[in-house]
Design a protein around this motif. Structure first.
Motif, PDB file in Angstrom:
ATOM      1  N   ASP A  91       0.816  -1.207   0.000  1.00  0.00           N
ATOM      2  CA  ASP A  91       0.000   0.000   0.000  1.00  0.00           C
ATOM      3  C   ASP A  91       0.854   1.263   0.000  1.00  0.00           C
ATOM      4  O   ASP A  91       1.637   1.508   0.917  1.00  0.00           O
ATOM      5  CB  ASP A  91      -0.948  -0.015   1.198  1.00  0.00           C
ATOM      6  CG  ASP A  91      -1.961  -1.131   1.068  1.00  0.00           C
ATOM      7  OD1 ASP A  91      -2.733  -1.112   0.096  1.00  0.00           O
ATOM      8  OD2 ASP A  91      -1.960  -2.050   1.913  1.00  0.00           O
ATOM      9  N   THR A 142      -2.649   2.965  -3.331  1.00  0.00           N
ATOM     10  CA  THR A 142      -3.840   2.649  -2.551  1.00  0.00           C
ATOM     11  C   THR A 142      -4.594   3.884  -2.069  1.00  0.00           C
ATOM     12  O   THR A 142      -5.811   3.993  -2.251  1.00  0.00           O
ATOM     13  CB  THR A 142      -3.460   1.780  -1.342  1.00  0.00           C
ATOM     14  OG1 THR A 142      -2.709   0.648  -1.802  1.00  0.00           O
ATOM     15  CG2 THR A 142      -4.695   1.301  -0.599  1.00  0.00           C
ATOM     16  N   THR A 172       2.899  -7.679   3.145  1.00  0.00           N
ATOM     17  CA  THR A 172       1.923  -6.639   3.427  1.00  0.00           C
ATOM     18  C   THR A 172       1.196  -6.905   4.733  1.00  0.00           C
ATOM     19  O   THR A 172       1.077  -8.049   5.167  1.00  0.00           O
ATOM     20  CB  THR A 172       0.888  -6.552   2.281  1.00  0.00           C
ATOM     21  OG1 THR A 172      -0.107  -5.567   2.606  1.00  0.00           O
ATOM     22  CG2 THR A 172       0.196  -7.884   2.057  1.00  0.00           C
ATOM     23  N   ARG A 201      -1.906  -6.369   4.922  1.00  0.00           N
ATOM     24  CA  ARG A 201      -3.282  -6.697   4.539  1.00  0.00           C
ATOM     25  C   ARG A 201      -3.689  -8.049   5.132  1.00  0.00           C
ATOM     26  O   ARG A 201      -2.867  -8.964   5.205  1.00  0.00           O
ATOM     27  CB  ARG A 201      -3.415  -6.753   3.022  1.00  0.00           C
ATOM     28  CG  ARG A 201      -3.265  -5.417   2.325  1.00  0.00           C
ATOM     29  CD  ARG A 201      -3.515  -5.550   0.838  1.00  0.00           C
ATOM     30  NE  ARG A 201      -3.466  -4.260   0.168  1.00  0.00           N
ATOM     31  CZ  ARG A 201      -3.942  -4.028  -1.057  1.00  0.00           C
ATOM     32  NH1 ARG A 201      -4.501  -5.029  -1.736  1.00  0.00           N
ATOM     33  NH2 ARG A 201      -3.867  -2.822  -1.583  1.00  0.00           N
ATOM     34  N   THR A 261      -5.627  -9.352  -3.998  1.00  0.00           N
ATOM     35  CA  THR A 261      -4.363  -8.604  -3.970  1.00  0.00           C
ATOM     36  C   THR A 261      -3.378  -9.184  -4.973  1.00  0.00           C
ATOM     37  O   THR A 261      -2.736  -8.445  -5.739  1.00  0.00           O
ATOM     38  CB  THR A 261      -3.760  -8.631  -2.554  1.00  0.00           C
ATOM     39  OG1 THR A 261      -4.637  -7.968  -1.642  1.00  0.00           O
ATOM     40  CG2 THR A 261      -2.402  -7.936  -2.530  1.00  0.00           C
TER      41      THR A 261
END
Length: 228
Positions: free
Chosen positions: A104, A110, A144, A146, A154
């Motif tokens: 990101d 992002t 990441t 995430r 992703t």
């Protein structure tokens, strides 16, 4: 990435995952056309739109100017490319080299796009560097913060905008209880345990870069935490 900010984004992402998955399925089902022209159209359209568009997403609310950010990113990556060239030229034959990228606002734009703008465009200087490194025999890993629920979209996003993806690490349930910096350090350690030398680690937050397990780090701007 800031954990509290990702909790907020994760709630939105869960709601959006079904929409994104449908888009992925439609792309796969369209099948007959070559993926190369599709990828080229995605990249060209994304970059042209990003250059001309009015700023959107959470970056606008944070007061981060898109063009300034692009300029500052390019300045950092401009120092990374000659390092990659030098490091790969000096590597012994057969040595497994890797770079590790945050996602990101490092690999993908992002905070400059809304979640329904899918795929999220690549950060062009970072994409170019990743491709260059890959062309010189370097494997490209993404680590990441995430959550695991968005691993598939992703990965699809990264490949759709042109990134070579050797591996993608997301936070599964046990990882959510760890500090982000510790989690990312552990994942770089796992990459090393596979026999790789991590020659560069690139991210935009201190939590992306601390903890070692990389020969050199490159920090992209986060403007005192205004970018996630």
């Amino acid at each position: 990435m800031n954990v509290r900010r990702w909790r907020t984004r994760a709630a939105t992402t869960v709601a959006a995952t079904a929409v994104i998955t449908t888009a992925m399925s439609a792309t796969t089902a369209s099948g007959a056309a070559s993926t190369a022209p599709v990828q080229t159209r995605i990249e060209a359209g994304a970059y042209a739109t990003a250059a001309a568009r009015q700023q959107a997403g959470s970056a606008a609310l944070a007061g981060v100017d898109y063009r300034t950010w692009q300029r500052d990113v390019a300045a950092v990556i401009g120092t990374a490319r000659p390092y990659i060239e030098q490091r790969t030229s000096a590597a012994p034959s057969g040595r497994k080299l890797a770079i590790v990228l945050d996602i990101d606002n490092t690999s993908l734009e992002t905070d400059f796009h809304f979640f329904w703008e899918y795929p999220t465009p690549a950060v062009k200087p970072v994409l170019d560097l990743a491709r260059y490194a890959h062309s010189r025999g370097v494997d490209v890993f993404f680590v990441t913060a995430r959550p695991g629920i968005v691993q598939a979209p992703t990965a699809h996003n990264l490949r759709a905008v042109g990134y070579p993806v050797t591996g993608l690490y997301v936070r599964d349930l046990p990882d959510l209880f760890e500090e982000v910096s510790r989690y990312k350090t552990e994942k770089r350690g796992e990459i090393e345990a596979m026999g790789y030398t991590v020659i560069a680690n690139i991210g935009n937050r201190p939590t992306d870069l601390v903890g070692g397990h990389a020969e050199k780090t490159f920090k992209l701007p986060d403007y005192d935490g205004r970018l996630s």
